[in-house]
Scaffold this motif. Sequence first.
Motif, PDB file in Angstrom:
ATOM      1  N   SER A  66     -21.786 -15.516  46.869  1.00  0.00           N
ATOM      2  CA  SER A  66     -22.869 -15.470  47.862  1.00  0.00           C
ATOM      3  C   SER A  66     -22.362 -15.906  49.233  1.00  0.00           C
ATOM      4  N   ALA A  67     -21.518 -16.950  49.275  1.00  0.00           N
ATOM      5  CA  ALA A  67     -20.972 -17.418  50.554  1.00  0.00           C
ATOM      6  C   ALA A  67     -20.056 -16.377  51.175  1.00  0.00           C
ATOM      7  N   TRP A  68     -19.284 -15.666  50.347  1.00  0.00           N
ATOM      8  CA  TRP A  68     -18.408 -14.607  50.860  1.00  0.00           C
ATOM      9  C   TRP A  68     -19.239 -13.475  51.471  1.00  0.00           C
ATOM     10  N   ARG A  69     -20.325 -13.139  50.826  1.00  0.00           N
ATOM     11  CA  ARG A  69     -21.174 -12.061  51.325  1.00  0.00           C
ATOM     12  C   ARG A  69     -21.872 -12.461  52.619  1.00  0.00           C
ATOM     13  N   ASP A  70     -22.284 -13.726  52.725  1.00  0.00           N
ATOM     14  CA  ASP A  70     -23.065 -14.151  53.894  1.00  0.00           C
ATOM     15  C   ASP A  70     -22.201 -14.602  55.071  1.00  0.00           C
ATOM     16  N   VAL A  71     -21.091 -15.307  54.795  1.00  0.00           N
ATOM     17  CA  VAL A  71     -20.323 -15.953  55.859  1.00  0.00           C
ATOM     18  C   VAL A  71     -18.892 -15.447  55.925  1.00  0.00           C
ATOM     19  N   GLY A  72     -18.305 -15.131  54.747  1.00  0.00           N
ATOM     20  CA  GLY A  72     -16.921 -14.712  54.721  1.00  0.00           C
ATOM     21  C   GLY A  72     -16.020 -15.803  54.138  1.00  0.00           C
ATOM     22  N   LEU A  73     -14.743 -15.791  54.520  1.00  0.00           N
ATOM     23  CA  LEU A  73     -13.758 -16.698  53.934  1.00  0.00           C
ATOM     24  C   LEU A  73     -14.112 -18.155  54.171  1.00  0.00           C
ATOM     25  N   CYS A  74     -14.550 -18.499  55.379  1.00  0.00           N
ATOM     26  CA  CYS A  74     -14.878 -19.905  55.664  1.00  0.00           C
ATOM     27  C   CYS A  74     -16.010 -20.399  54.774  1.00  0.00           C
ATOM     28  N   GLY A  75     -16.957 -19.530  54.460  1.00  0.00           N
ATOM     29  CA  GLY A  75     -18.047 -19.917  53.565  1.00  0.00           C
ATOM     30  C   GLY A  75     -17.547 -20.219  52.166  1.00  0.00           C
ATOM     31  N   VAL A  76     -16.589 -19.433  51.661  1.00  0.00           N
ATOM     32  CA  VAL A  76     -16.005 -19.683  50.338  1.00  0.00           C
ATOM     33  C   VAL A  76     -15.249 -21.002  50.328  1.00  0.00           C
ATOM     34  N   GLU A  84     -19.062 -29.844  43.229  1.00  0.00           N
ATOM     35  CA  GLU A  84     -19.301 -31.079  42.473  1.00  0.00           C
ATOM     36  C   GLU A  84     -18.789 -30.985  41.042  1.00  0.00           C
ATOM     37  N   GLU A  85     -18.314 -29.794  40.640  1.00  0.00           N
ATOM     38  CA  GLU A  85     -17.803 -29.634  39.284  1.00  0.00           C
ATOM     39  C   GLU A  85     -16.544 -30.464  39.080  1.00  0.00           C
ATOM     40  N   GLU A  86     -16.335 -30.930  37.852  1.00  0.00           N
ATOM     41  CA  GLU A  86     -15.166 -31.754  37.522  1.00  0.00           C
ATOM     42  C   GLU A  86     -13.950 -30.865  37.243  1.00  0.00           C
ATOM     43  N   GLY A  87     -12.758 -31.447  37.405  1.00  0.00           N
ATOM     44  CA  GLY A  87     -11.531 -30.737  37.085  1.00  0.00           C
ATOM     45  C   GLY A  87     -11.061 -29.794  38.177  1.00  0.00           C
ATOM     46  N   LEU A  88     -11.625 -29.922  39.369  1.00  0.00           N
ATOM     47  CA  LEU A  88     -11.242 -29.016  40.459  1.00  0.00           C
ATOM     48  C   LEU A  88     -10.646 -29.792  41.629  1.00  0.00           C
ATOM     49  N   ARG A  89     -10.027 -30.926  41.324  1.00  0.00           N
ATOM     50  CA  ARG A  89      -9.561 -31.784  42.403  1.00  0.00           C
ATOM     51  C   ARG A  89      -8.555 -31.066  43.299  1.00  0.00           C
ATOM     52  N   TRP A  90      -7.542 -30.409  42.649  1.00  0.00           N
ATOM     53  CA  TRP A  90      -6.516 -29.740  43.449  1.00  0.00           C
ATOM     54  C   TRP A  90      -7.103 -28.569  44.226  1.00  0.00           C
ATOM     55  N   LEU A  91      -8.018 -27.841  43.613  1.00  0.00           N
ATOM     56  CA  LEU A  91      -8.650 -26.710  44.294  1.00  0.00           C
ATOM     57  C   LEU A  91      -9.478 -27.186  45.479  1.00  0.00           C
ATOM     58  N   LYS A  92     -10.202 -28.310  45.277  1.00  0.00           N
ATOM     59  CA  LYS A  92     -11.006 -28.857  46.367  1.00  0.00           C
ATOM     60  C   LYS A  92     -10.121 -29.358  47.500  1.00  0.00           C
ATOM     61  N   SER A  93      -9.005 -30.020  47.146  1.00  0.00           N
ATOM     62  CA  SER A  93      -8.104 -30.546  48.171  1.00  0.00           C
ATOM     63  C   SER A  93      -7.458 -29.404  48.961  1.00  0.00           C
ATOM     64  N   GLY A  94      -7.012 -28.360  48.255  1.00  0.00           N
ATOM     65  CA  GLY A  94      -6.401 -27.227  48.940  1.00  0.00           C
ATOM     66  C   GLY A  94      -7.386 -26.499  49.821  1.00  0.00           C
ATOM     67  N   SER A  95      -8.620 -26.331  49.324  1.00  0.00           N
ATOM     68  CA  SER A  95      -9.644 -25.650  50.112  1.00  0.00           C
ATOM     69  C   SER A  95      -9.984 -26.433  51.368  1.00  0.00           C
ATOM     70  N   SER A  96     -10.034 -27.767  51.241  1.00  0.00           N
ATOM     71  CA  SER A  96     -10.326 -28.605  52.410  1.00  0.00           C
ATOM     72  C   SER A  96      -9.231 -28.474  53.458  1.00  0.00           C
ATOM     73  N   SER A  97      -7.965 -28.423  53.013  1.00  0.00           N
ATOM     74  CA  SER A  97      -6.849 -28.291  53.961  1.00  0.00           C
ATOM     75  C   SER A  97      -6.882 -26.942  54.663  1.00  0.00           C
ATOM     76  N   VAL A  98      -7.104 -25.873  53.896  1.00  0.00           N
ATOM     77  CA  VAL A  98      -7.158 -24.539  54.497  1.00  0.00           C
ATOM     78  C   VAL A  98      -8.355 -24.430  55.431  1.00  0.00           C
ATOM     79  N   LEU A  99      -9.499 -25.047  55.042  1.00  0.00           N
ATOM     80  CA  LEU A  99     -10.683 -25.005  55.897  1.00  0.00           C
ATOM     81  C   LEU A  99     -10.428 -25.727  57.219  1.00  0.00           C
ATOM     82  N   ALA A 100      -9.715 -26.875  57.160  1.00  0.00           N
ATOM     83  CA  ALA A 100      -9.380 -27.598  58.391  1.00  0.00           C
ATOM     84  C   ALA A 100      -8.464 -26.746  59.280  1.00  0.00           C
TER      85      ALA A 100
END
Length: 500
Positions: A66-76, A84-100
């Motif tokens: 839904s975020a990709w459709r509405d906003v694009g890459l930054c939304g994803v 908030e899901e568990e077990g995604l620490r590395w994915l969350k950290s990488g996404s935060s770095s790319v978003l910055a």
Amino acid sequence: MCSLALFPPPPPPGDVTAYESNNALLPALPVLSLPREALKAPSRPELGARPPFIHHRESLWKRCLSAWRDVGLCGVLRELSGAEEEGLRWLKSGSSSVLALCRGLSSLHGSLFPHLSLTSEDMIAAFSQAVDWAGCSIRAFAWHPHTSKFAVALLDDSIRVYNSSSATIPSLKHRLQRNVAAMAWKPLCASILAVACQSCVLLWHLDPTSLSTRPSSGCAQVLSYPGHSPVTSLAWAPSGELLLSASPVDTAMLVWDVSTENCVQLQWFGGGGVTYLAWSPDGSKVLAATPSAVFRVWEAQMWTCERWPTITGRCQTGCWSPDGSRLLFTVLGESVIYSLSFSEYRGEMQGQVGGSKTASIVADLSETTFETLHGEERVGGEVHSMVWDPTGERLAVIIRGSPDAPGSQTIIALFRTRNSPVFELLPCGFLRGERGAQPQLIAFHPCFQKGALLTVCWSTGTISHIPLFFISAHGPCASPSRSPVLASASGREQPLFSEL
């Protein structure tokens, strides 16, 4: 060169212009009123708030889709970094770095193109052809190309369709129909209306024989593309086969095949986006304005383009002659009208735009003071929008008064024009609405049979239709040995613009 000093004085305050009869503008009363007080502005969600129709417990991948459709890459990336899901620490950290990193690049890009730092609503207001898009009850207007039917987009995000042959007034509403910037009816079709919205393009399929006043949202087809929002301009090919859409944040125009909902990007780097589109009536060329000091003209066969740089600012508005051989345009920050002529190439030269290398100034609209029976009146300034009637004999221009000059006003100037055998521009007069009303939008009826019909949307919510009855200029031509002249009220002759 024509100038405002050659015009007759504006009509007295309170005199509403109703029609033209052989170069004389006469007063009467308007016909349709949609006051702001009768409309309720739609509520807006807080920045960053989740839409109410997306539940928080949906899976992460559905939220990302839904975020990709509405906003694009930054939304994803935003969804992944805030998951908030568990077990995604590395994915969350990488996404935060790319978003910055994306935000840093966006900040750098925004310093080059300041309009990218605006909100969607401010961006639409800045590039809309409506003078006060944010504050007026009427935000967009569109005549049907083949019949006396028009659509009006209102402050409450609804669209009303008026038809001279029907008492039914359909009201169009859709959850994605927010912040409408432009509308366009599909040519050679009775019932398809394209609407430029904040997040997409809506295509309404309206049954002209239906008596329903509230068509279902199922009648609307959604055209969306990541990173292509808000949409500020639309243009149909005269054949009705293709639809163009433009966004100030997307450097590519999108060419839509609406039957398959597929689009092709016409990418051209530079300019910071596309703000305004105008397809020539003969279907051969497209004007594409950008937020920067450059605009392009595309030819619509091989889709090649030529660019013209401006000096002081971006191209604000433009319109084509009926045969597509001439483009009139204005530049933000300048009080003049420019003209570009185009040649038609055949054979090996086919596929080239063919525009002249430099633009010529055909009208000076600098501020002029008129002495009237009611005192001095100051008229002149930048051009906000202009339209050329289908006969090629009348040009209407909205001139914005200077906000710093006391007594300056926004007014419509009407010109008489001729495009062949040479281009000529002659002053006709000023159009005025009821006391306190400022013009917001203008449009010519595409198939008026007795001259030209100009529609004006006013700041008070009034829509007036002003017929212009005149003797066609396609009769005997002026002598080629001298420029045409117009006798003023004082009897002296005034030289006017001519290419001779």
